[in-house]
Write an enzyme that holds these catalytic residues in place. Structure first.
Site, PDB file in Angstrom:
ATOM      1  N   GLU A   1      10.586   0.662   9.958  1.00  0.00           N
ATOM      2  CA  GLU A   1      11.573   1.733   9.728  1.00  0.00           C
ATOM      3  C   GLU A   1      10.850   3.027  10.039  1.00  0.00           C
ATOM      4  O   GLU A   1       9.966   3.436   9.295  1.00  0.00           O
ATOM      5  CB  GLU A   1      12.057   1.651   8.271  1.00  0.00           C
ATOM      6  CG  GLU A   1      13.396   2.332   8.075  1.00  0.00           C
ATOM      7  CD  GLU A   1      13.220   3.774   7.672  1.00  0.00           C
ATOM      8  OE1 GLU A   1      13.214   4.628   8.601  1.00  0.00           O
ATOM      9  OE2 GLU A   1      13.083   4.057   6.487  1.00  0.00           O
TER      10      GLU A   1
ATOM     11  N   GLU B   1      10.193  15.049  15.756  1.00  0.00           N
ATOM     12  CA  GLU B   1      10.475  15.013  14.316  1.00  0.00           C
ATOM     13  C   GLU B   1       9.548  15.999  13.590  1.00  0.00           C
ATOM     14  O   GLU B   1       8.330  15.856  13.635  1.00  0.00           O
ATOM     15  CB  GLU B   1      10.235  13.592  13.793  1.00  0.00           C
ATOM     16  CG  GLU B   1      10.685  13.409  12.369  1.00  0.00           C
ATOM     17  CD  GLU B   1      10.417  11.994  11.846  1.00  0.00           C
ATOM     18  OE1 GLU B   1       9.348  11.433  12.130  1.00  0.00           O
ATOM     19  OE2 GLU B   1      11.294  11.472  11.139  1.00  0.00           O
TER      20      GLU B   1
ATOM     21  N   LYS C   1       0.842  -1.207   0.000  1.00  0.00           N
ATOM     22  CA  LYS C   1       0.000   0.000   0.000  1.00  0.00           C
ATOM     23  C   LYS C   1       0.877   1.258   0.000  1.00  0.00           C
ATOM     24  O   LYS C   1       1.623   1.499   0.942  1.00  0.00           O
ATOM     25  CB  LYS C   1      -0.896   0.046   1.242  1.00  0.00           C
ATOM     26  CG  LYS C   1      -1.923   1.179   1.135  1.00  0.00           C
ATOM     27  CD  LYS C   1      -2.560   1.552   2.440  1.00  0.00           C
ATOM     28  CE  LYS C   1      -1.828   2.597   3.215  1.00  0.00           C
ATOM     29  NZ  LYS C   1      -1.776   3.933   2.586  1.00  0.00           N
TER      30      LYS C   1
ATOM     31  N   GLY D   1       7.374   4.525   8.105  1.00  0.00           N
ATOM     32  CA  GLY D   1       6.487   5.651   8.382  1.00  0.00           C
ATOM     33  C   GLY D   1       6.752   6.204   9.765  1.00  0.00           C
ATOM     34  O   GLY D   1       7.873   6.077  10.283  1.00  0.00           O
ATOM     35  N   SER D   2       5.721   6.764  10.370  1.00  0.00           N
ATOM     36  CA  SER D   2       5.933   7.447  11.647  1.00  0.00           C
ATOM     37  C   SER D   2       6.074   6.452  12.797  1.00  0.00           C
ATOM     38  O   SER D   2       5.549   5.333  12.748  1.00  0.00           O
ATOM     39  CB  SER D   2       4.750   8.383  11.918  1.00  0.00           C
ATOM     40  OG  SER D   2       3.561   7.623  11.992  1.00  0.00           O
ATOM     41  N   THR D   3       6.741   6.894  13.851  1.00  0.00           N
ATOM     42  CA  THR D   3       6.899   6.055  15.052  1.00  0.00           C
ATOM     43  C   THR D   3       5.529   5.773  15.677  1.00  0.00           C
ATOM     44  O   THR D   3       5.270   4.676  16.162  1.00  0.00           O
ATOM     45  CB  THR D   3       7.844   6.758  16.048  1.00  0.00           C
ATOM     46  OG1 THR D   3       9.133   6.829  15.431  1.00  0.00           O
ATOM     47  CG2 THR D   3       7.959   6.014  17.359  1.00  0.00           C
TER      48      THR D   3
ATOM     49  N   CYS E   1      13.529  10.625   6.837  1.00  0.00           N
ATOM     50  CA  CYS E   1      13.547  10.075   8.201  1.00  0.00           C
ATOM     51  C   CYS E   1      14.933  10.212   8.822  1.00  0.00           C
ATOM     52  O   CYS E   1      15.062  10.392  10.021  1.00  0.00           O
ATOM     53  CB  CYS E   1      13.086   8.634   8.198  1.00  0.00           C
ATOM     54  SG  CYS E   1      13.874   7.655   6.922  1.00  0.00           S
TER      55      CYS E   1
ATOM     56  N   GLY F   1       4.007   3.060  13.722  1.00  0.00           N
ATOM     57  CA  GLY F   1       4.840   1.875  13.958  1.00  0.00           C
ATOM     58  C   GLY F   1       4.479   1.198  15.267  1.00  0.00           C
ATOM     59  O   GLY F   1       4.398  -0.031  15.357  1.00  0.00           O
TER      60      GLY F   1
HETATM   61  P1  NDP Z   1       2.216   7.554   8.709  1.00  0.00           P
HETATM   62  O1  NDP Z   1       3.084   6.723   9.566  1.00  0.00           O
HETATM   63  O2  NDP Z   1       0.843   7.844   9.170  1.00  0.00           O
HETATM   64  O3  NDP Z   1       2.105   6.878   7.249  1.00  0.00           O
HETATM   65  C1  NDP Z   1       2.951   5.893   6.706  1.00  0.00           C
HETATM   66  C2  NDP Z   1       2.113   4.849   5.976  1.00  0.00           C
HETATM   67  O4  NDP Z   1       1.329   4.104   6.917  1.00  0.00           O
HETATM   68  C3  NDP Z   1       1.115   5.439   5.002  1.00  0.00           C
HETATM   69  O5  NDP Z   1       0.964   4.571   3.901  1.00  0.00           O
HETATM   70  C4  NDP Z   1      -0.146   5.495   5.839  1.00  0.00           C
HETATM   71  O6  NDP Z   1      -1.308   5.568   5.093  1.00  0.00           O
HETATM   72  C5  NDP Z   1      -0.049   4.186   6.587  1.00  0.00           C
HETATM   73  N1  NDP Z   1      -0.819   4.112   7.818  1.00  0.00           N
HETATM   74  C6  NDP Z   1      -1.340   5.133   8.557  1.00  0.00           C
HETATM   75  N2  NDP Z   1      -1.978   4.646   9.636  1.00  0.00           N
HETATM   76  C7  NDP Z   1      -1.859   3.290   9.586  1.00  0.00           C
HETATM   77  C8  NDP Z   1      -2.298   2.220  10.439  1.00  0.00           C
HETATM   78  N3  NDP Z   1      -2.967   2.437  11.565  1.00  0.00           N
HETATM   79  N4  NDP Z   1      -1.988   0.955  10.088  1.00  0.00           N
HETATM   80  C9  NDP Z   1      -1.283   0.701   8.956  1.00  0.00           C
HETATM   81  N5  NDP Z   1      -0.859   1.666   8.120  1.00  0.00           N
HETATM   82  C10 NDP Z   1      -1.127   2.948   8.425  1.00  0.00           C
HETATM   83  O7  NDP Z   1       2.925   8.887   8.375  1.00  0.00           O
HETATM   84  P2  NDP Z   1       2.179  10.238   7.945  1.00  0.00           P
HETATM   85  O8  NDP Z   1       2.069  10.236   6.497  1.00  0.00           O
HETATM   86  O9  NDP Z   1       0.923  10.475   8.668  1.00  0.00           O
HETATM   87  O10 NDP Z   1       3.235  11.287   8.453  1.00  0.00           O
HETATM   88  C11 NDP Z   1       3.210  11.705   9.808  1.00  0.00           C
HETATM   89  C12 NDP Z   1       4.594  11.918  10.323  1.00  0.00           C
HETATM   90  O11 NDP Z   1       5.303  10.692  10.268  1.00  0.00           O
HETATM   91  C13 NDP Z   1       5.449  12.847   9.483  1.00  0.00           C
HETATM   92  O12 NDP Z   1       5.232  14.147   9.793  1.00  0.00           O
HETATM   93  C14 NDP Z   1       6.813  12.384   9.845  1.00  0.00           C
HETATM   94  O13 NDP Z   1       7.200  12.940  11.054  1.00  0.00           O
HETATM   95  C15 NDP Z   1       6.652  10.907  10.024  1.00  0.00           C
HETATM   96  N6  NDP Z   1       7.036  10.137   8.839  1.00  0.00           N
HETATM   97  C16 NDP Z   1       8.187   9.445   8.894  1.00  0.00           C
HETATM   98  C17 NDP Z   1       8.583   8.728   7.796  1.00  0.00           C
HETATM   99  C18 NDP Z   1       9.839   7.969   7.796  1.00  0.00           C
HETATM  100  O14 NDP Z   1      10.329   7.610   6.727  1.00  0.00           O
HETATM  101  N7  NDP Z   1      10.392   7.665   8.930  1.00  0.00           N
HETATM  102  C19 NDP Z   1       7.835   8.720   6.556  1.00  0.00           C
HETATM  103  C20 NDP Z   1       6.591   9.431   6.612  1.00  0.00           C
HETATM  104  C21 NDP Z   1       6.237  10.106   7.730  1.00  0.00           C
HETATM  105  P3  NDP Z   1      -1.802   6.967   4.464  1.00  0.00           P
HETATM  106  O15 NDP Z   1      -0.691   7.946   4.561  1.00  0.00           O
HETATM  107  O16 NDP Z   1      -2.043   6.585   3.078  1.00  0.00           O
HETATM  108  O17 NDP Z   1      -2.995   7.354   5.207  1.00  0.00           O
END
Ligand code: NDP
Length: 510
Positions: free
Chosen positions: A289, A420, A215, A267-269, A323, A272
């Protein structure tokens, strides 16, 4: 301009924009006020982005079960780019069933050599369509074409090439042991490096004999859907790669599907932690990650001009949506004034604007939500008493743009130092001794990456070894290579991606 020009003369030549004050202003750089670059936009005429995309399941684009769609916008113009399917539990179930069938009937039965041929073909087709993919990435995500063209897309192909090479050599990767695939892998990726994160996830999974349901993030689904077209054109067996689009709920359906064997998440902590809780008590393998707040440590003996370039690359690359960004700068006291002055001068030369313009250094913030979040942090920083400096560059009237920003007069407990921000925002602190630098660098819940700048190799080893970071760059920053493992300590996640280490999370060893 001769370098004896006085600061008063320089002030007169500018367009009334505030200039940084500098203790050695006779050396001040001032490119932007003497001339302007003509725009050099990359043409997007030849790039076809469909009005609407379905999910890619079992080798076909498929309408969403509930018929619901979402819209992806171009963050540089705020105009809609395309509509895409919103995945429900039915869609995810269909994709997992297709992946399971492909795993059992086809993919796990192929020899490593045959799997490798398909993966090499995917790599070559990414190269063939690289221009189109780079433009699409910039339109959908706002990143400068210079970066999508020179970093995201070539590196995506490189990860496929690298793991294609491992597909028939797993016996050598794990000598004396037998490596078997896990089955169906659920993969959830963020919006900052859409195609590159897809490559980090899909290439090793396929090389090891797994099938996938991936996804992409809701704000950047398009290159994943173009990758689906590539899978089709490459003749990849149906169901080996499935792309289900949607928001967080769709990701959660993948995580909680009982027939998924492994979850790979970037994605975000915060998310995670939700995923780790959902997986507790199941036998699903996982890699996470997550976020970071990378320390970038500069010693007095560092080559100062190269270091300034490194700092700019560490925090302003990809609008700071990285990140592992070097978002906390620690400068040894003796050179702090000089370095900050040079950094401000360099920031004045950065061009913020149209992501498709080849001159652009900093493109659009990825989404309105992220734009709001960054601006909230700027207010928090000022309220906390920090001193904010932003470059005086012009920014477009429409779209989500943020000037490169630094904060000085910050303390360890400030929120802008601890949390972050994920934008072009740098905090700067000073230190006197290596021990103080290490202490401050490690004083964070995160541990993803960091940098050390010094002329002394021994100092690099000494300080680098004490930094609780999965990656430490020395005299450089944000360098990525498929052969090199990447991943975090502490709240930055578990598991490694890339290199030989990146094969472990996709195999069962006996
Ligand atoms: P998220 O962690 O919310 O998103 C990462 C992915 O996870 C997206 O595909 C998102 O879907 C999906 N997702 C969201 N909620 C769930 C869940 N409960 N279960 C499974 N998958 C889920 O990051 P955000 O886009 O909201 O960004 C928020 C903050 O996270 C940023 O401001 C930044 O600080 C951090 N971030 C860190 C990243 C990294 O590489 N370490 C990358 C991106 C963000 P969708 O976005 O499609 O709703």
């Amino acid at each position: 301009m001769d370098d004896k020009t006085t600061s008063e003369e320089l002030e007169k030549t500018t367009n009334g924009s505030p200039k940084p004050t500098s203790p050695n202003s006779d050396l001040k750089l001032d490119f932007a006020s003497f001339w302007e670059y003509s725009s050099a936009p990359e043409s997007s005429d030849h790039v076809e982005i469909k009005e609407e995309y379905g999910h890619f399941i079992n080798g076909k684009f498929t309408d969403p079960a509930k018929g619901r769609t979402m819209t992806s916008i171009n963050p540089a113009t705020e105009k809609p780019l395309t509509k895409f399917a919103e995945g429900t539990s039915e869609d995810v179930d269909k994709a997992v069933k297709a992946a399971r069938k492909a795993y059992e009937k086809t993919w796990s039965k192929l020899s490593g050599k045959e799997r490798g041929k398909y993966i090499f073909r995917l790599a070559r087709m990414i190269q063939e369509r690289s221009r189109e993919l780079a433009i699409t990435e910039s339109l959908d995500g706002g990143k400068p074409i210079r970066e999508s063209r020179d970093v995201d897309i070539p590196l995506s192909a490189a990860y496929f090439f690298y793991y294609a090479g491992w597909a028939d050599k797993l016996d050598y990767a794990f000598p004396g042991r037998k490596a078997e695939p896990l089955g169906v892998c659920g993969q959830i990726i963020p919006w900052n490096f859409p195609l590159l994160m897809l490559s980090w996830k899909i290439a090793p999974a396929l090389a090891c004999g797994n099938t996938v349901v991936l996804k992409p993030a809701e704000s950047t689904p398009v290159t994943a859907l173009k990758f689906a077209e590539i899978c089709k054109d490459a003749g990849l067996p149906d169901g080996v790669v499935n792309i289900v689009t949607g928001a967080g709920q769709t990701g959660s359906e993948i995580v909680n599907h009982p027939d998924v064997d492994k979850i790979a998440f970037t994605g975000s902590t915060k998310v995670g932690k939700i995923i780790q809780k959902s997986l507790a008590g199941t036998d699903k393998k996982f890699t996470l990650e997550l976020g970071g707040k990378g320390p970038n440590i500069v010693f007095e003996d560092a080559p100062i001009d190269q270091t300034v370039e490194g700092i700019v690359n560490a925090i302003f690359f990809n609008q700071g949506h990285v990140c592992c960004a070097g978002s906390r700068l620690f400068v040894q006291e003796g050179i702090a004034d000089k370095l900050i002055s040079k950094l401000k001068d360099r920031m004045e030369t950065l061009i913020v604007g149209d992501p498709l313009d080849k001159n652009t250094d900093i493109g659009a913030i990825n989404s309105q939500q992220q734009y709001k979040k960054i601006n909230e942090y700027l207010e928090i920083g000022v309220d906390e008493g920090a001193t904010m400096y932003q470059s005086s560059c012009k920014i477009p009237e429409n779209g989500f743009f943020c000037r490169p920003t630094i904060f000085t007069n910050v303390g360890q407990s400030n929120r802008i130092v601890q949390e972050e921000i994920f934008g072009p925002v740098l905090t700067i602190q000073t230190f006197r001794t290596p021990d103080e630098a290490v202490e401050k660098a490690n004083n964070t819940p995160y541990g993803l990456a960091g940098g050390v700048w010094t002329d002394k190799g021994s100092k690099i080893f000494n300080v680098g070894q004490q930094m609780r970071s999965g990656v430490v760059w020395s005299n450089t920053y944000n360098k990525f290579d498929p052969t090199s493992p990447f991943g975090g300590y502490k709240e930055s996640g578990v598991g490694r991606e890339g290199g030989l280490h990146g094969l472990y999370p996709y195999t069962k060893l006996s």
